[in-house]
Design a protein around this motif. Structure first.
Motif, PDB file in Angstrom:
ATOM      1  N   ALA A  64       0.838  -1.203   0.000  1.00  0.00           N
ATOM      2  CA  ALA A  64       0.000   0.000   0.000  1.00  0.00           C
ATOM      3  C   ALA A  64       0.872   1.253   0.000  1.00  0.00           C
ATOM      4  CB  ALA A  64      -0.930  -0.005   1.203  1.00  0.00           C
TER       5      ALA A  64
ATOM      6  N   ARG B 130       2.461   1.652  -3.463  1.00  0.00           N
ATOM      7  CA  ARG B 130       1.485   2.168  -4.450  1.00  0.00           C
ATOM      8  C   ARG B 130       1.276   3.661  -4.256  1.00  0.00           C
ATOM      9  NH1 ARG B 130      -1.373  -2.419  -2.991  1.00  0.00           N
ATOM     10  NH2 ARG B 130      -2.770  -1.161  -1.742  1.00  0.00           N
ATOM     11  N   HIS B 131       1.126   4.068  -3.022  1.00  0.00           N
ATOM     12  CA  HIS B 131       0.912   5.484  -2.714  1.00  0.00           C
ATOM     13  C   HIS B 131       2.129   6.309  -3.138  1.00  0.00           C
ATOM     14  CE1 HIS B 131      -1.277   8.677  -0.642  1.00  0.00           C
ATOM     15  NE2 HIS B 131      -0.118   9.069  -0.156  1.00  0.00           N
ATOM     16  N   ARG B 132       3.324   5.781  -2.866  1.00  0.00           N
ATOM     17  CA  ARG B 132       4.552   6.483  -3.252  1.00  0.00           C
ATOM     18  C   ARG B 132       4.637   6.610  -4.773  1.00  0.00           C
ATOM     19  NH1 ARG B 132       9.237   5.363  -5.062  1.00  0.00           N
ATOM     20  NH2 ARG B 132       9.039   3.128  -4.865  1.00  0.00           N
TER      21      ARG B 132
ATOM     22  N   ARG C  53       2.142   6.692  -6.918  1.00  0.00           N
ATOM     23  CA  ARG C  53       1.162   7.707  -7.364  1.00  0.00           C
ATOM     24  C   ARG C  53       1.681   9.112  -7.094  1.00  0.00           C
ATOM     25  NH1 ARG C  53      -3.429   4.306  -5.044  1.00  0.00           N
ATOM     26  NH2 ARG C  53      -2.818   5.385  -3.163  1.00  0.00           N
TER      27      ARG C  53
ATOM     28  N   ARG D  16       5.792   6.010   6.320  1.00  0.00           N
ATOM     29  CA  ARG D  16       4.440   6.539   6.092  1.00  0.00           C
ATOM     30  C   ARG D  16       4.397   8.029   6.411  1.00  0.00           C
ATOM     31  NH1 ARG D  16       1.628   3.538   9.561  1.00  0.00           N
ATOM     32  NH2 ARG D  16       1.507   1.834   8.069  1.00  0.00           N
TER      33      ARG D  16
ATOM     34  N   ARG E 184       3.396  11.080   3.932  1.00  0.00           N
ATOM     35  CA  ARG E 184       2.380  12.103   4.238  1.00  0.00           C
ATOM     36  C   ARG E 184       2.966  13.503   4.095  1.00  0.00           C
ATOM     37  NH1 ARG E 184      -0.104   9.236   9.538  1.00  0.00           N
ATOM     38  NH2 ARG E 184      -1.424   7.733   8.456  1.00  0.00           N
TER      39      ARG E 184
ATOM     40  N   ALA F 135       3.172  14.334   0.495  1.00  0.00           N
ATOM     41  CA  ALA F 135       1.840  14.668  -0.032  1.00  0.00           C
ATOM     42  C   ALA F 135       1.434  16.073   0.383  1.00  0.00           C
ATOM     43  CB  ALA F 135       0.809  13.645   0.450  1.00  0.00           C
TER      44      ALA F 135
END
Length: 191
Positions: A89, A92-94, A96, A170, A174, A177
């Motif tokens: 997860a 995937r976030h990284r 994107r 994580r 954040r 982001a």
């Protein structure tokens, strides 16, 4: 008056139920109750539980070690599944965020801090995977250790370090982001 009588009756009932469940469980746990009648019926001897010869004790010890290895294996499978899902997860976030960062950079945004946080995140994920691998090995080695309790504590500390490192990754994600959002807002205001 009726309420207090009902409360007292409920308390007594709960106490009796707890006693009925706890005392037999405690007797089974201590080995005082084996399910066999005590004695042979002749009045000659009283059985105090199973008697093991040297061979029986060795077999029982080996069975316990085998059972411990199985339980550790099951726990490690579950832990690996959860850990791998969390890592996937985050990756995937990284990915994107990297795509959006590329797009924002193409539009003229300053993304150097964002890229730094994304690299830190990637490094922390690699470190967390290595820590998790080491923790799993430490858990697998517990049955072979002289002091299994101390070995378990070392393995648990290592596993917690892996989770803490993943939490740091994580947090970096954040932060990236949030920084990306700020850059996008600046680009929108500049238009």
């Amino acid at each position: 008056m009726t309420r207090s009588v009902n409360r007292i009756a409920a308390t007594v009932l709960v106490a009796l139920l707890v006693g009925a469940l706890v005392f037999p469980a405690a007797a089974l746990a201590t080995g005082a109750y084996t399910g066999e009648p005590s004695g042979t019926g002749t009045g000659d001897a009283v059985s105090t539980g199973p008697a093991y010869g040297d061979g029986d004790a060795v077999a029982a010890g080996e069975a316990a070690v085998t059972q411990l290895r199985q339980r550790i294996g099951y726990a490690l499978q579950n832990r690996a599944r959860r850990f791998d899902l969390a890592v996937a997860a985050l990756e995937r976030h990284r990915a994107r965020l990297e795509q959006v960062t590329d797009a924002v950079e193409d539009l003229g945004g300053d993304v150097t801090q964002i890229r730094t946080r994304l690299r830190e995140c990637e490094q922390l994920l690699v470190q967390a995977k290595e820590q998790e691998r080491l923790a799993a090995q430490l858990f697998r080695d517990i049955p072979d250790e002289e002091e299994p309790g101390a070995a378990f504590l070392r393995a648990r500390v290592q596993a917690r370090n892996a989770v803490a490192t993943m939490t740091q990754a994580r947090t970096r994600l954040r932060t990236a982001a949030d920084l990306l959002e700020d850059v996008v807002i600046e680009l929108g205001e500049g238009s």
